[in-house]
Design a protein around this motif. Structure first.
Motif, PDB file in Angstrom:
ATOM      1  N   ALA A 140       1.702   6.953  -6.691  1.00 62.06           N
ATOM      2  CA  ALA A 140       0.633   7.891  -7.032  1.00 62.06           C
ATOM      3  C   ALA A 140       1.048   9.332  -6.749  1.00 62.06           C
ATOM      4  CB  ALA A 140      -0.633   7.533  -6.253  1.00 62.06           C
ATOM      5  N   ASP A 199      -7.107   6.406  -4.753  1.00 59.80           N
ATOM      6  CA  ASP A 199      -7.166   4.951  -4.628  1.00 59.80           C
ATOM      7  C   ASP A 199      -6.062   4.429  -3.717  1.00 59.80           C
ATOM      8  OD1 ASP A 199      -9.311   4.929  -6.329  1.00 59.80           O
ATOM      9  OD2 ASP A 199      -8.150   4.387  -8.110  1.00 59.80           O
ATOM     10  N   ALA A 200      -4.865   5.005  -3.840  1.00 66.66           N
ATOM     11  CA  ALA A 200      -3.749   4.564  -3.007  1.00 66.66           C
ATOM     12  C   ALA A 200      -3.979   4.909  -1.539  1.00 66.66           C
ATOM     13  CB  ALA A 200      -2.452   5.191  -3.508  1.00 66.66           C
ATOM     14  N   GLU A 201      -4.544   6.083  -1.286  1.00 64.90           N
ATOM     15  CA  GLU A 201      -4.857   6.455   0.100  1.00 64.90           C
ATOM     16  C   GLU A 201      -5.894   5.508   0.690  1.00 64.90           C
ATOM     17  OE1 GLU A 201      -5.992  10.491  -0.528  1.00 64.90           O
ATOM     18  OE2 GLU A 201      -3.940  11.270  -0.211  1.00 64.90           O
ATOM     19  N   ALA A 212       0.824  -1.205   0.000  1.00 64.16           N
ATOM     20  CA  ALA A 212       0.000   0.000   0.000  1.00 64.16           C
ATOM     21  C   ALA A 212       0.865   1.265   0.000  1.00 64.16           C
ATOM     22  CB  ALA A 212      -0.938  -0.016   1.201  1.00 64.16           C
ATOM     23  N   SER A 224       2.250   1.784  -3.489  1.00 65.18           N
ATOM     24  CA  SER A 224       1.236   2.363  -4.358  1.00 65.18           C
ATOM     25  C   SER A 224       1.047   3.845  -4.072  1.00 65.18           C
ATOM     26  CB  SER A 224      -0.098   1.630  -4.185  1.00 65.18           C
ATOM     27  OG  SER A 224      -0.010   0.301  -4.643  1.00 65.18           O
ATOM     28  N   LEU A 225       1.055   4.218  -2.798  1.00 61.93           N
ATOM     29  CA  LEU A 225       0.887   5.615  -2.416  1.00 61.93           C
ATOM     30  C   LEU A 225       2.043   6.457  -2.941  1.00 61.93           C
ATOM     31  CD1 LEU A 225      -0.679   7.783  -0.883  1.00 61.93           C
ATOM     32  CD2 LEU A 225       0.578   7.119   1.180  1.00 61.93           C
ATOM     33  N   SER A 245       5.639  -0.157  -7.938  1.00 56.57           N
ATOM     34  CA  SER A 245       4.299  -0.351  -8.489  1.00 56.57           C
ATOM     35  C   SER A 245       4.386  -0.582  -9.998  1.00 56.57           C
ATOM     36  CB  SER A 245       3.428   0.865  -8.202  1.00 56.57           C
ATOM     37  OG  SER A 245       2.161   0.710  -8.818  1.00 56.57           O
TER      38      SER A 245
END
Length: 355
Positions: free
Chosen positions: A138, A149-151, A131, A134-135, A194
């Protein structure tokens, strides 16, 4: 990204249901704590549990499944023994680069690695780390939707499964899973990045399978998602098919050939890299849960109804006259015989004729 927890991979859903209600496997009391941080419980009946992935490393067979189970066989599947794993989450798939180096993926964003042919395993990624990756991606891209979405992924916690993986070599691995999760490593899992932005998946559809043939890489998933790369995964093209249901498995049997299969027994083949498609007939409407290409190039499928399907003259016919337990995967052994994965462990299957 759409969040729809009721839509899951057929094999993962089956494992979740069986895990909740049990299949008669005797389990001792497990230590307290999250399954993602709790070593798998050793059970004398581990080989008869729900198994979802199988691979060969040298002469050894290794299978993975519910509750962090990893079992190995050194006598061509005659006997199995459980080895230790650092997690108790369901493991969904396993692949090896060579006789020693392999990886397994599973729930809670888990990736495990081995360097000794599956005897011991180390966790190299989990959902918390995924996660945050991903954050960071982004934030770097500046995409508002991706950032939202990442948050959300961070806020939800490590509850989403990885469902398949592609092992390019001992150090380069791509993993894919629910809600569009996709990550890759080039150093054996020490650092991950990612991979999601390559796949044109703004709705966050589940990614169920990833396959490779030469420089061609295919990803398939929920609601008819098919993405094809011709350059080793650097860029992908969205491929349209005549079916909008989920594809749970795929194969790339030859240079321009693609086969995707999944919900309600739907199987499609393209001989021109996805430009045109033809439906392949199957005996019933049970969802296809596993596939493999045999040494002679022929396809074999398994489904939730416990049937093993072999292709003959452009259609699939059943190899078994009596239904097996619900099947989750199939593996062609080097001698041409078939092993299937099921809710009751590894089972031999009728061989059927090969070309």
């Amino acid at each position: 990204m759409l969040y729809h927890p009721t839509r899951w991979h057929a094999r993962a859903l089956l494992a979740a249901c069986i895990g909740a209600f049990g299949v008669g496997t005797a389990w001792s009391a497990a230590p307290v704590g999250p399954a993602r941080d709790r070593p798998a419980v050793i059970s004398q009946r581990a080989a008869q549990s729900v198994l979802l992935g199988i691979e060969q490393a040298g002469k050894r067979l290794i299978a993975v499944g519910e509750r962090g189970i990893v079992v190995v066989s050194d006598d061509n599947a005659a006997t199995w023994r459980q080895v230790s794993a650092p997690v108790s989450v369901t493991l969904t798939a396993i692949r090896f680069a060579d006789d020693k180096h392999g990886y397994a993926v599973g729930h809670s964003g888990t990736v495990l690695a081995t360097v000794d042919g599956g005897e011991t395993w180390t966790r190299v990624l989990d959902g918390r780390q995924a996660a945050q990756i991903s954050l960071a991606a982004a934030q770097a891209n500046g995409n508002a939707t991706a950032l939202h979405d990442a948050e959300r992924l961070v806020a939800d916690g490590p509850d989403k499964p990885l469902l398949d993986l592609l092992v390019l070599d001992a150090r380069r691995v791509i993993v894919v899973g629910a809600y569009g999760m996709a990550y890759y490593t080039t150093d054996g899992g020490q650092k991950w990045s990612s991979w999601a932005d390559r796949l044109d998946n703004p709705r966050g559809l589940h990614l169920y399978a990833i396959r490779r043939h030469g420089e061609r890489i295919l990803v398939c998933g929920e609601q008819g998602l098919v993405r094809l790369s011709e350059d080793g995964g650097q860029t992908f093209t969205a491929i349209k098919t005549p079916y909008s249901g989920s594809f749970f498995t795929a194969e790339l049997p030859s240079d321009n050939e693609i086969v995707v299969a999944g919900l309600r027994g739907n199987v499609l083949r393209s001989l021109d890299a996805g430009a045109n498609w033809k439906q392949i007939t199957t005996p019933d409407a049970a969802s296809i849960t596993g596939s493999a290409v045999r040494a002679d190039g022929s396809l074999v499928l398994v489904d939730q109804a416990g049937m093993v399907l072999s292709e003959s003259e452009g259609a699939f016919a059943t190899l078994n006259s009596t239904r097996l337990p619900s099947l989750t995967g199939v593996f062609p052994r080097r001698d041409g015989s078939l092993l299937t994965l099921s809710v009751r462990g590894v089972l031999s299957a009728p061989n059927g004729g090969q070309k």
